[in-house]
Design a protein around this motif. Structure first.
Motif, PDB file in Angstrom:
ATOM      1  N   GLY A   1      45.666   6.526  -2.719  1.00  0.00           N
ATOM      2  CA  GLY A   1      45.781   7.702  -1.861  1.00  0.00           C
ATOM      3  C   GLY A   1      44.729   8.752  -2.167  1.00  0.00           C
ATOM      4  O   GLY A   1      44.179   9.380  -1.264  1.00  0.00           O
ATOM      5  N   LEU A   2      44.417   8.934  -3.444  1.00  0.00           N
ATOM      6  CA  LEU A   2      43.383   9.898  -3.820  1.00  0.00           C
ATOM      7  C   LEU A   2      42.004   9.443  -3.368  1.00  0.00           C
ATOM      8  O   LEU A   2      41.157  10.270  -3.006  1.00  0.00           O
ATOM      9  N   LYS A   3      41.767   8.142  -3.366  1.00  0.00           N
ATOM     10  CA  LYS A   3      40.494   7.620  -2.854  1.00  0.00           C
ATOM     11  C   LYS A   3      40.367   7.904  -1.356  1.00  0.00           C
ATOM     12  O   LYS A   3      39.292   8.281  -0.879  1.00  0.00           O
ATOM     13  N   LYS A   4      41.467   7.726  -0.624  1.00  0.00           N
ATOM     14  CA  LYS A   4      41.447   8.027   0.807  1.00  0.00           C
ATOM     15  C   LYS A   4      41.205   9.511   1.048  1.00  0.00           C
ATOM     16  O   LYS A   4      40.470   9.890   1.964  1.00  0.00           O
ATOM     17  N   MET A   5      41.786  10.362   0.218  1.00  0.00           N
ATOM     18  CA  MET A   5      41.570  11.803   0.355  1.00  0.00           C
ATOM     19  C   MET A   5      40.130  12.171   0.014  1.00  0.00           C
ATOM     20  O   MET A   5      39.553  13.068   0.629  1.00  0.00           O
ATOM     21  N   GLY A   6      39.536  11.483  -0.948  1.00  0.00           N
ATOM     22  CA  GLY A   6      38.140  11.722  -1.281  1.00  0.00           C
ATOM     23  C   GLY A   6      37.219  11.338  -0.141  1.00  0.00           C
ATOM     24  O   GLY A   6      36.253  12.054   0.171  1.00  0.00           O
TER      25      GLY A   6
ATOM     26  N   ARG B   1      46.303   9.489   6.335  1.00  0.00           N
ATOM     27  CA  ARG B   1      46.637   8.268   5.606  1.00  0.00           C
ATOM     28  C   ARG B   1      46.701   8.523   4.105  1.00  0.00           C
ATOM     29  O   ARG B   1      47.558   7.967   3.415  1.00  0.00           O
ATOM     30  N   GLY B   2      45.803   9.360   3.593  1.00  0.00           N
ATOM     31  CA  GLY B   2      45.819   9.683   2.172  1.00  0.00           C
ATOM     32  C   GLY B   2      47.073  10.433   1.764  1.00  0.00           C
ATOM     33  O   GLY B   2      47.689  10.126   0.742  1.00  0.00           O
ATOM     34  N   ILE B   3      47.466  11.415   2.576  1.00  0.00           N
ATOM     35  CA  ILE B   3      48.688  12.168   2.269  1.00  0.00           C
ATOM     36  C   ILE B   3      49.904  11.258   2.332  1.00  0.00           C
ATOM     37  O   ILE B   3      50.783  11.318   1.469  1.00  0.00           O
ATOM     38  N   LYS B   4      49.945  10.373   3.332  1.00  0.00           N
ATOM     39  CA  LYS B   4      51.077   9.441   3.443  1.00  0.00           C
ATOM     40  C   LYS B   4      51.126   8.512   2.242  1.00  0.00           C
ATOM     41  O   LYS B   4      52.197   8.255   1.684  1.00  0.00           O
ATOM     42  N   THR B   5      49.969   8.013   1.807  1.00  0.00           N
ATOM     43  CA  THR B   5      49.932   7.110   0.662  1.00  0.00           C
ATOM     44  C   THR B   5      50.359   7.820  -0.617  1.00  0.00           C
ATOM     45  O   THR B   5      51.094   7.263  -1.438  1.00  0.00           O
ATOM     46  N   ILE B   6      49.928   9.068  -0.793  1.00  0.00           N
ATOM     47  CA  ILE B   6      50.334   9.831  -1.977  1.00  0.00           C
ATOM     48  C   ILE B   6      51.836  10.088  -1.961  1.00  0.00           C
ATOM     49  O   ILE B   6      52.517   9.966  -2.983  1.00  0.00           O
TER      50      ILE B   6
ATOM     51  N   ASP C   1      49.072   3.113  -9.198  1.00  0.00           N
ATOM     52  CA  ASP C   1      48.081   2.378  -8.409  1.00  0.00           C
ATOM     53  C   ASP C   1      48.037   2.887  -6.967  1.00  0.00           C
ATOM     54  O   ASP C   1      46.961   3.070  -6.395  1.00  0.00           O
ATOM     55  N   VAL C   2      49.201   3.134  -6.400  1.00  0.00           N
ATOM     56  CA  VAL C   2      49.272   3.635  -5.026  1.00  0.00           C
ATOM     57  C   VAL C   2      48.740   5.072  -4.976  1.00  0.00           C
ATOM     58  O   VAL C   2      48.054   5.460  -4.027  1.00  0.00           O
TER      59      VAL C   2
END
Length: 76
Positions: free
Chosen positions: A14-19, A64-69, A9-10
């Motif tokens: 993260g992938l949504k933020k990267m998109g 933020r996306g990289i941190k979340t991933i 889920d996390v």
């Protein structure tokens, strides 16, 4: 002993933020080009402001996306 697993889920978050970051990476420079090619128009300043905010947003959501991933892979 517990095996480490990726929190799916996390990871999706993260992938949504990267998109979103990828979308803003294309939108920002495109808007900057449009703004600078039409400097005599009345919407020059508002388009330039939106373009700069899109570029800043691309960098922000990229980090933020990289941190979340990374959190999905390495946090418990």
């Amino acid at each position: 002993m517990e095996t480490k697993r990726t929190n799916k889920d996390v990871l999706v978050n993260g992938l949504k933020k990267m998109g979103l970051s990828l979308l803003l990476m294309f939108l920002g420079p495109t808007l900057i080009y449009i703004a600078f090619s039409n400097q005599e128009k009345p919407l020059y300043i508002p388009i330039l402001i939106v373009a700069i905010l899109a570029c800043i947003g691309a960098v922000y959501f990229g980090f933020r996306g990289i941190k979340t991933i990374m959190d999905s892979m390495f946090k418990k």
